[in-house]
Design an enzyme around this catalytic site. Structure first.
Site, PDB file in Angstrom:
ATOM      1  N   SER A  76       0.856  -1.183   0.000  1.00 46.98           N
ATOM      2  CA  SER A  76       0.000   0.000   0.000  1.00 46.98           C
ATOM      3  C   SER A  76       0.891   1.231   0.000  1.00 46.98           C
ATOM      4  CB  SER A  76      -0.882   0.067   1.260  1.00 46.98           C
ATOM      5  OG  SER A  76      -1.510   1.338   1.356  1.00 46.98           O
ATOM      6  N   ALA A 115      -1.333  -5.131   7.452  1.00 43.58           N
ATOM      7  CA  ALA A 115      -0.680  -3.914   7.962  1.00 43.58           C
ATOM      8  C   ALA A 115      -1.719  -2.810   8.029  1.00 43.58           C
ATOM      9  CB  ALA A 115       0.456  -3.524   7.029  1.00 43.58           C
ATOM     10  N   TYR A 146      -6.755   6.806   2.199  1.00 41.50           N
ATOM     11  CA  TYR A 146      -5.862   5.869   2.906  1.00 41.50           C
ATOM     12  C   TYR A 146      -6.558   5.354   4.165  1.00 41.50           C
ATOM     13  CZ  TYR A 146      -1.528   4.360   5.337  1.00 41.50           C
ATOM     14  OH  TYR A 146      -0.547   3.653   5.986  1.00 41.50           O
ATOM     15  N   ARG A 187       7.670  11.820   3.548  1.00 42.56           N
ATOM     16  CA  ARG A 187       7.465  11.629   4.986  1.00 42.56           C
ATOM     17  C   ARG A 187       8.505  12.438   5.755  1.00 42.56           C
ATOM     18  NH1 ARG A 187       5.908   5.205   5.519  1.00 42.56           N
ATOM     19  NH2 ARG A 187       7.200   4.941   3.655  1.00 42.56           N
TER      20      ARG A 187
HETATM   21  P1  NAD Z   1       6.348   1.627   1.041  1.00 37.51           P
HETATM   22  O1  NAD Z   1       5.691   2.567   0.080  1.00 37.51           O
HETATM   23  O2  NAD Z   1       7.808   1.709   1.217  1.00 37.51           O
HETATM   24  O3  NAD Z   1       5.991   0.122   0.669  1.00 37.51           O
HETATM   25  C1  NAD Z   1       4.787  -0.278   0.089  1.00 37.51           C
HETATM   26  C2  NAD Z   1       5.101  -1.277  -1.011  1.00 37.51           C
HETATM   27  O4  NAD Z   1       3.875  -1.782  -1.548  1.00 37.51           O
HETATM   28  C3  NAD Z   1       5.875  -0.675  -2.188  1.00 37.51           C
HETATM   29  O5  NAD Z   1       6.994  -1.453  -2.501  1.00 37.51           O
HETATM   30  C4  NAD Z   1       4.854  -0.661  -3.332  1.00 37.51           C
HETATM   31  O6  NAD Z   1       5.467  -0.755  -4.600  1.00 37.51           O
HETATM   32  C5  NAD Z   1       3.992  -1.856  -2.976  1.00 37.51           C
HETATM   33  N1  NAD Z   1       2.644  -1.801  -3.560  1.00 37.51           N
HETATM   34  C6  NAD Z   1       1.731  -0.805  -3.460  1.00 37.51           C
HETATM   35  N2  NAD Z   1       0.607  -1.121  -4.139  1.00 37.51           N
HETATM   36  C7  NAD Z   1       0.796  -2.372  -4.650  1.00 37.51           C
HETATM   37  C8  NAD Z   1      -0.004  -3.243  -5.420  1.00 37.51           C
HETATM   38  N3  NAD Z   1      -1.232  -2.901  -5.816  1.00 37.51           N
HETATM   39  N4  NAD Z   1       0.494  -4.460  -5.752  1.00 37.51           N
HETATM   40  C9  NAD Z   1       1.737  -4.843  -5.364  1.00 37.51           C
HETATM   41  N5  NAD Z   1       2.551  -4.037  -4.620  1.00 37.51           N
HETATM   42  C10 NAD Z   1       2.086  -2.819  -4.280  1.00 37.51           C
HETATM   43  O7  NAD Z   1       5.599   1.832   2.446  1.00 37.51           O
HETATM   44  P2  NAD Z   1       5.926   1.215   3.896  1.00 37.51           P
HETATM   45  O8  NAD Z   1       6.232   2.329   4.804  1.00 37.51           O
HETATM   46  O9  NAD Z   1       6.870   0.104   3.771  1.00 37.51           O
HETATM   47  O10 NAD Z   1       4.497   0.650   4.304  1.00 37.51           O
HETATM   48  C11 NAD Z   1       4.173  -0.716   4.192  1.00 37.51           C
HETATM   49  C12 NAD Z   1       2.825  -1.004   4.818  1.00 37.51           C
HETATM   50  O11 NAD Z   1       2.830  -0.623   6.192  1.00 37.51           O
HETATM   51  C13 NAD Z   1       1.664  -0.248   4.164  1.00 37.51           C
HETATM   52  O12 NAD Z   1       0.531  -1.077   4.138  1.00 37.51           O
HETATM   53  C14 NAD Z   1       1.425   0.905   5.104  1.00 37.51           C
HETATM   54  O13 NAD Z   1       0.099   1.352   5.071  1.00 37.51           O
HETATM   55  C15 NAD Z   1       1.781   0.280   6.452  1.00 37.51           C
HETATM   56  N6  NAD Z   1       2.184   1.308   7.433  1.00 37.51           N
HETATM   57  C16 NAD Z   1       3.433   1.843   7.411  1.00 37.51           C
HETATM   58  C17 NAD Z   1       3.775   2.813   8.338  1.00 37.51           C
HETATM   59  C18 NAD Z   1       5.150   3.427   8.414  1.00 37.51           C
HETATM   60  O14 NAD Z   1       5.389   4.258   9.280  1.00 37.51           O
HETATM   61  N7  NAD Z   1       6.104   3.024   7.606  1.00 37.51           N
HETATM   62  C19 NAD Z   1       2.818   3.266   9.269  1.00 37.51           C
HETATM   63  C20 NAD Z   1       1.544   2.705   9.228  1.00 37.51           C
HETATM   64  C21 NAD Z   1       1.238   1.715   8.318  1.00 37.51           C
HETATM   65  N1  UDP Z   2       5.875  17.284   8.238  1.00 43.08           N
HETATM   66  C1  UDP Z   2       6.581  18.487   8.292  1.00 43.08           C
HETATM   67  N2  UDP Z   2       7.473  18.762   7.290  1.00 43.08           N
HETATM   68  C2  UDP Z   2       7.703  17.925   6.238  1.00 43.08           C
HETATM   69  C3  UDP Z   2       6.990  16.697   6.186  1.00 43.08           C
HETATM   70  C4  UDP Z   2       6.080  16.407   7.201  1.00 43.08           C
HETATM   71  O1  UDP Z   2       6.413  19.276   9.238  1.00 43.08           O
HETATM   72  O2  UDP Z   2       8.528  18.269   5.370  1.00 43.08           O
HETATM   73  C5  UDP Z   2       4.926  16.980   9.319  1.00 43.08           C
HETATM   74  C6  UDP Z   2       3.520  16.550   8.860  1.00 43.08           C
HETATM   75  O3  UDP Z   2       2.717  17.696   8.681  1.00 43.08           O
HETATM   76  C7  UDP Z   2       3.071  15.696  10.014  1.00 43.08           C
HETATM   77  C8  UDP Z   2       4.354  15.042  10.525  1.00 43.08           C
HETATM   78  O4  UDP Z   2       5.421  15.840  10.007  1.00 43.08           O
HETATM   79  O5  UDP Z   2       2.529  16.497  11.035  1.00 43.08           O
HETATM   80  C9  UDP Z   2       4.521  13.605  10.075  1.00 43.08           C
HETATM   81  O6  UDP Z   2       4.319  13.569   8.688  1.00 43.08           O
HETATM   82  P1  UDP Z   2       4.512  12.269   7.785  1.00 43.08           P
HETATM   83  O7  UDP Z   2       4.247  12.683   6.372  1.00 43.08           O
HETATM   84  O8  UDP Z   2       5.830  11.670   8.077  1.00 43.08           O
HETATM   85  O9  UDP Z   2       3.434  11.207   8.250  1.00 43.08           O
HETATM   86  P2  UDP Z   2       2.010  11.247   8.994  1.00 43.08           P
HETATM   87  O10 UDP Z   2       2.341  10.907  10.390  1.00 43.08           O
HETATM   88  O11 UDP Z   2       1.370  12.601   8.888  1.00 43.08           O
HETATM   89  O12 UDP Z   2       1.247  10.206   8.274  1.00 43.08           O
END
Ligand code: NAD
Ligand code: UDP
Length: 328
Positions: A76, A115, A146, A187
């Site tokens: 995702s 996730a 989302y 991010r």
């Molecule tokens: P990311 O963007 O690095 O990884 C997501 C991966 O999914 C990518 O490699 C993308 O190419 C693949 N993808 C997306 N749509 C696809 C599809 N239709 N078919 C096949 N592959 C597909 O993001 P991440 O940070 O690694 O996040 C991974 C998961 O964890 C997500 O579901 C996200 O919502 C969840 N999540 C992450 C965080 C975080 O802080 N990193 C926080 C909350 C939830």
């Molecule tokens: N943010 C910021 N400057 C940036 C990018 C993000 O101040 O260049 C802030 C954003 O508004 C949020 C927090 O940092 O309040 C975390 O943002 P992120 O996009 O990492 O993820 P979120 O927790 O909002 O999904």
């Protein structure tokens, strides 16, 4: 050898999960369509005997021969900029993708972990956030694509659990960081680190009083691993409860990177949650899990990773070319 399918394998969390399951002696099948991920994240696994990669969009039917023990659905878009740019693909992977994978799990009698995210709590009115809080989400706001995809994902997963007796697990992930995040995914951590390394001012959105709580990737992976193998089938928060304002965080990054950048303020994005901190009592109780890596330690490792990227990567402002990967 137990077999696990990991979607989103070429992404940040997915690739770290592939590493962990390989280390634990599993046979790992990674799936990704590279829409927000990068082949580089899994290149080191490609020659291994117990790793296999399939390039596929999971919103389309998934065919897989042989048995399967576990599915981890991590595909995702996950950064606010990514899912604002590909809103329909985000809704589809949370809804249709999850449905396809639940069908596959049912056919193979596999256990499925999804996730989910702290975004199911929206801009929370309960602080810190506990799993029994239902959330405060604007369904039609820009983040709704989302948030609602993830809420639907939880709902359909529980329906398969109750109606079909499928074994399911739900992790609610709070902001997680570490090596292999995409430098230009927007991010806050890659944004600030990229700005510091390029000698630019750090962009704080709003007045910077909004809070986040950042979890290092190894802690997150440990929590997910324990949850998958546990008996607990209701949602569990996994995150680091150490909360900080974004302004204080920007100051911390300036100190850590040893740069002398200024902070500049930009408009706060719509529905940007004002506060976020996981209550992890449940994870402590059912998984005996707590995060171990301090923000100072984790940020140092992450900064080193970004520092060692090529100059080309560091200066590449172009966001992903999404059109290459999707049919609209
Ligand atoms: P990311 O963007 O690095 O990884 C997501 C991966 O999914 C990518 O490699 C993308 O190419 C693949 N993808 C997306 N749509 C696809 C599809 N239709 N078919 C096949 N592959 C597909 O993001 P991440 O940070 O690694 O996040 C991974 C998961 O964890 C997500 O579901 C996200 O919502 C969840 N999540 C992450 C965080 C975080 O802080 N990193 C926080 C909350 C939830
Ligand atoms: N943010 C910021 N400057 C940036 C990018 C993000 O101040 O260049 C802030 C954003 O508004 C949020 C927090 O940092 O309040 C975390 O943002 P992120 O996009 O990492 O993820 P979120 O927790 O909002 O999904």
């Amino acid at each position: 050898m137990k077999k696990v399918l990991i979607t989103g394998a070429a992404g940040f969390l997915g690739s770290h999960l592939c590493d962990r399951f390989i280390t634990e002696g599993f046979y790992v099948i990674g799936i990704d369509n590279f829409i927000t991920g990068d082949k580089k994240n899994i290149e080191h696994l490609l020659g291994l005997e117990n790793f296999e990669f399939v390039e596929h969009d999971v919103t389309n039917f998934i065919e897989l021969r042989g048995g399967l023990d576990y599915i981890l659905h991590f595909a995702s878009p996950a950064s606010p900029i990514d899912y604002l740019k590909i809103p329909i693909q985000t809704l589809k992977v949370g809804a249709l993708g999850t449905h396809n994978l639940l069908g596959l799990a049912k056919a193979k009698n596999a256990r499925m972990l999804i996730a989910s995210t702290s975004e199911v709590y929206g801009d929370p009115l309960v602080h810190p956030q506990t799993e029994d809080y239902y959330g405060n989400v604007n369904t039609i706001g820009p983040r709704g694509v989302y948030d609602e995809a993830k809420r639907f994902q939880e709902a359909i997963t529980m329906a398969y659990n109750r109606f079909h007796g499928l074994q399911t697990r739900i992790v609610r992930i709070f902001n997680t960081y570490g090596p292999r995040m995409r430098l230009n995914d927007g991010r806050v951590i890659p944004a600030f680190m990229g700005q510091a390394l390029r000698g630019e001012d750090l962009t704080v959105f709003g007045n910077g009083s909004q809070t986040r709580s950042f979890c290092y990737v190894d802690d997150q992976v440990e929590g997910i691993y324990r949850l998958l193998l546990s008996d607990y089938d209701h949602p569990v928060n996994i995150g680091n409860p150490h909360e900080i304002t974004i302004k204080a965080f920007a100051e911390e990054i300036i100190k850590l990177t040893g740069t002398n950048q200024k902070i500049i303020y930009k408009e706060l994005p719509e529905n940007d949650p004002l506060q976020r901190q996981p209550d992890i009592s449940l994870a402590k109780k059912v998984l005996n899990w707590t995060p171990k890596v301090s923000r100072e330690e984790g940020m140092k490792i992450t900064f080193n990773y970004f520092k060692n990227l090529s100059t080309e990567d560091l200066h590449n402002r172009e966001h992903k070319d999404f059109d290459k990967h999707i049919k609209r």
